[in-house]
Motif scaffolding. Structure first.
Motif, short mmCIF file in Angstrom:
data_model
loop_
_atom_site.label_atom_id
_atom_site.label_comp_id
_atom_site.label_asym_id
_atom_site.label_seq_id
_atom_site.Cartn_x
_atom_site.Cartn_y
_atom_site.Cartn_z
N THR A 189 4.29 5.63 -5.48
CA THR A 189 4.34 5.70 -6.96
C THR A 189 3.17 6.50 -7.55
OG1 THR A 189 3.34 3.51 -6.92
CG2 THR A 189 5.66 3.61 -7.48
N ILE B 275 3.90 1.40 -1.20
CA ILE B 275 4.53 1.49 -2.53
C ILE B 275 3.55 2.17 -3.49
CG2 ILE B 275 5.31 0.16 -4.54
CD1 ILE B 275 6.51 -1.87 -2.57
N TYR B 276 2.28 1.81 -3.37
CA TYR B 276 1.24 2.47 -4.20
C TYR B 276 1.22 3.97 -3.92
CZ TYR B 276 -3.37 4.46 -4.93
OH TYR B 276 -4.39 5.30 -5.26
N ILE C 254 0.84 -1.20 0.00
CA ILE C 254 0.00 0.00 0.00
C ILE C 254 0.88 1.25 0.00
CG2 ILE C 254 -1.68 1.32 1.38
CD1 ILE C 254 -2.92 -1.39 2.15
#
Lengths: 180, 475
Positions: free
Chosen positions: A155, A151-152, A149
């Motif tokens: 990014t 990393i989401y 989550i």
């Protein structure tokens, strides 16, 4: 029991499909459809036990639904226009950003998420008296939830230096406290 | 159907995140999904690769004792742990192994030939660790699991209409077909993909977790941490020189009649500290096995509490069968195979959508075709040549390399795809032909013919697709 469970799932998905085909939303049909699907868990677990029952219940849904999707296929024939070929060279600025993000998403976010999951799992252990195995598995499970989550989150937007520095400070100080 | 209410800004950011993560890992993720799908059937492939082995689901303690003696005679030094893998319905073959040495066991207990399954080993190792050094490979594949979880999360947030379009499938226009294929395959099997990504990440990263958490909370003692999760070694109170396996089986039969033994692990054989473990599956349980531990004289020490211990321990030992699809019989494997194939198609169609949305074509189009069709071709070609004792990994790598070079030189993605598909079809047909011809007069199990039949069906489906797409090749 297995046949009953399968029939119930087919009926549930069929209701969703019928509701979906109508121009207006059918909240009642949707609710009944989902309810039938949920209730079909009962015969599954009666026939196969709770663990196998849940897995079969979830695995039976996609093949049934895909049959309805196949049934609903519509063909719109049109050839795609031909496109020109280009030599594309990598954009150095975007590459640099991607590398910076990969470094933050890798070790730094992993450590930040580990700090958070450790804190939560230890707090739960202190308040509910979890045994060590449960606390460790809770810690790992939360880590595997927080990390993707975050990393989401990283990014999904351009690099913001203020929040990045805050993240790095939290990670480094937390790691120093834990390992120092 | 329900609607996800998301702001335009959230959707835009989610699409951007979904695209960035997917582009970064597409090739590796596709490789992992494809090899994972095939690895579900690794037991069948092992029997297919080496069909001339005695098969039986029965065994006796005397047979095991004879096999252990045979192993002792063949090796110069006894391993710390000696494994005797018992026959099951899925693999009705018995073998003994330790310190990298392994032999099948005949019905009379004497040792037979060593396992020779180079292609299946290559395939599973490719999935588990990408043929990298074990720890690095496992961690990398575990990270792929984490990123797959991230892709599922960002994918859900990128598609506010994903429930609204739950049954839509528009065929004909290439881009729309890819979009619908991607979204329909994704949404309906979402729980399966979440489970696969979570269990994959769990298996891959438990080592890294034990390293980080061990340093933080266990004074760098990773073993102590893993003992807390999985349970430690038992205390040996009775020193016995003999191994009374018969008594242990009888004890197990009386205490857990529903348990089905799958392997024996004999620890410190021939020493004062010797004891042995019988791992057994339990009905309707996802745990890999319960482990019952016995003194050398066959008296029970304890069981490791994978079936009735702490919830965390039960979960930790349930992720394996859940990830492999090795529970509740052959049908689960078939469904896992289908859903795994769907996940591979989702990987491919996702990148296809991105490529179709660009206003131009570039070398990336060719590269992607070389990956999508080159990888199965490389797997098939390595299987074919492994029967002639070629090292499958090198054949796999060389074939993929040639496919990439070929695609880059061709500069015509459609044509390249058609040619690679044709090569794959022909290779699969040759595999079936060679396998059947080479084993014509041999007594082989029915699974051997079944695998050949499935390979034949796959090649016929590919052949039909080739025929339908022949126009693309001409143009």
């Amino acid at each position: 029991m297995i046949v009953t469970a399968l029939i119930m799932e087919i009926i549930g998905i069929s209701l969703l499909y019928q509701s979906w085909r109508k121009p207006n939303r059918q909240p009642l049909a949707n609710a009944i459809g989902w309810s039938v699907i949920i209730v079909s868990l009962w015969p599954w677990q009666q026939a196969m036990g709770l663990e196998y029952g849940i897995s079969f219940w979830l695995m039976a849904i996609p093949p049934i639904a895909w049959l309805f999707v196949l049934n609903n296929s519509e063909t719109r024939k049109r050839e795609a226009p031909s496109r020109i070929r280009k030599h594309i060279f990598p954009d150095n600025k975007r590459l640099t950003h991607a590398v910076i993000k990969a470094v933050i998403a890798g070790p730094f976010l992993l450590m930040a998420c580990f700090l958070c999951s450790s804190f939560v799992s230890l707090a739960v252990q202190h308040s509910t008296g979890l045994v060590k195995a449960d606390q460790l598995i809770l810690n790992l499970s939360l880590l595997l939830l927080f990390w993707p989550i975050s990393i989401y989150w990283l990014t999904a937007k351009p690099i913001e230096w203020r929040s990045t520095i805050a993240l790095l400070t939290f990670t480094l100080s937390g790691s120093l406290w834990l390992y120092g | 159907m329900a609607y996800l209410k998301l702001s335009t800004n959230t959707v835009k950011k989610s699409i951007s995140a979904h695209r960035s993560i997917a582009l970064a890992i597409a090739a590796l993720l596709y490789l992992t999904c494809l090899t994972g799908t095939l690895s579900v059937f690794f037991e069948e492939f092992q029997r297919w690769e080496q069909p001339n082995i005695e098969e039986s689901t029965d065994y006796t303690p005397t047979q095991i004792q004879t096999a252990i003696q045979g192993f002792q005679q063949r090796v110069s030094q006894m391993p710390e742990t000696l494994w005797v893998v018992l026959p099951t319905e899925a693999v009705p073959r018995m073998h003994i192994s330790g310190d990298g040495q392994e032999w099948f066991i005949n019905r009379d207990g004497h040792l037979s030939v060593p396992p020779q399954e180079p292609w299946t080993t290559m395939l599973t190792k490719l999935h588990v660790q990408l043929h990298l050094p074990q720890n690095i490979g496992l961690i990398l594949v575990g990270i792929l699991g984490v990123l797959l979880f991230g892709l599922i999360f960002s994918g859900l947030l990128s598609h506010p209409n994903i429930f609204k379009d739950a049954f839509r499938w528009r065929r004909g226009r290439q881009a729309l077909t890819q979009v619908d294929l991607h979204n329909r395959l994704s949404i309906w099997a979402l729980p399966f993909y979440l489970m696969i990504s979570f269990t994959g990440a769990f298996i891959g990263l438990i080592g890294l977790f034990s390293f980080i958490a061990g340093a933080a909370f266990y004074d760098n003692d990773n073993e102590a941490l893993l003992d807390d999760i999985y349970g430690g070694d038992p205390e040996i109170s009775i020193a016995s020189v003999n191994l009374d396996i018969d008594k242990a089986f009888n004890t197990l039969e009386s205490m857990a009649p529903e348990a089905k033994p799958i392997y024996l692990a004999i620890q410190n054989l021939g020493t004062d500290k010797q004891y042995f473990e019988i791992a057994a599956t339990l009905p309707q349980r996802l745990i890999y096995s319960e482990i019952y531990r016995f003194h050398g004289d066959g008296s029970l020490i304890n069981h490791q509490q994978f079936s009735d211990g702490a919830v965390g321990r039960q979960i930790a030992y349930s992720v394996y069968r859940l990830h492999f699809g090795h529970y509740a019989g052959q049908w689960v494997k078939v469904i896992y195979g289908l859903l795994g194939l769907a996940l591979s198609v989702i990987c491919v169609s996702g990148i296809n959508i991105w490529l179709a949305q660009r206003k131009h074509e570039s070398a990336l189009n060719d590269l992607w075709v070389a990956i999508v069709w080159g990888l199965p071709l490389a797997l098939a070609f390595s299987a074919l040549l492994s029967f002639y004792h070629w090292e499958p990994l090198w054949v796999f790598l060389s074939t993929e390399f040639i496919a990439v070079i070929f695609a880059l030189l061709m500069k015509q993605a459609h044509k390249t795809r058609w040619i690679l598909m044709a090569c794959l079809t022909v290779t699969l047909l040759i595999i079936v032909f060679m396998r059947e011809v080479l084993n014509l007069n041999e007594s082989v199990p029915s699974i051997f013919h079944l695998v050949n039949l499935i390979v034949l069906v796959v090649s016929l489906i590919l052949g039909t697709m080739l025929f339908l797409k022949r126009k693309h090749c001409r143009t």
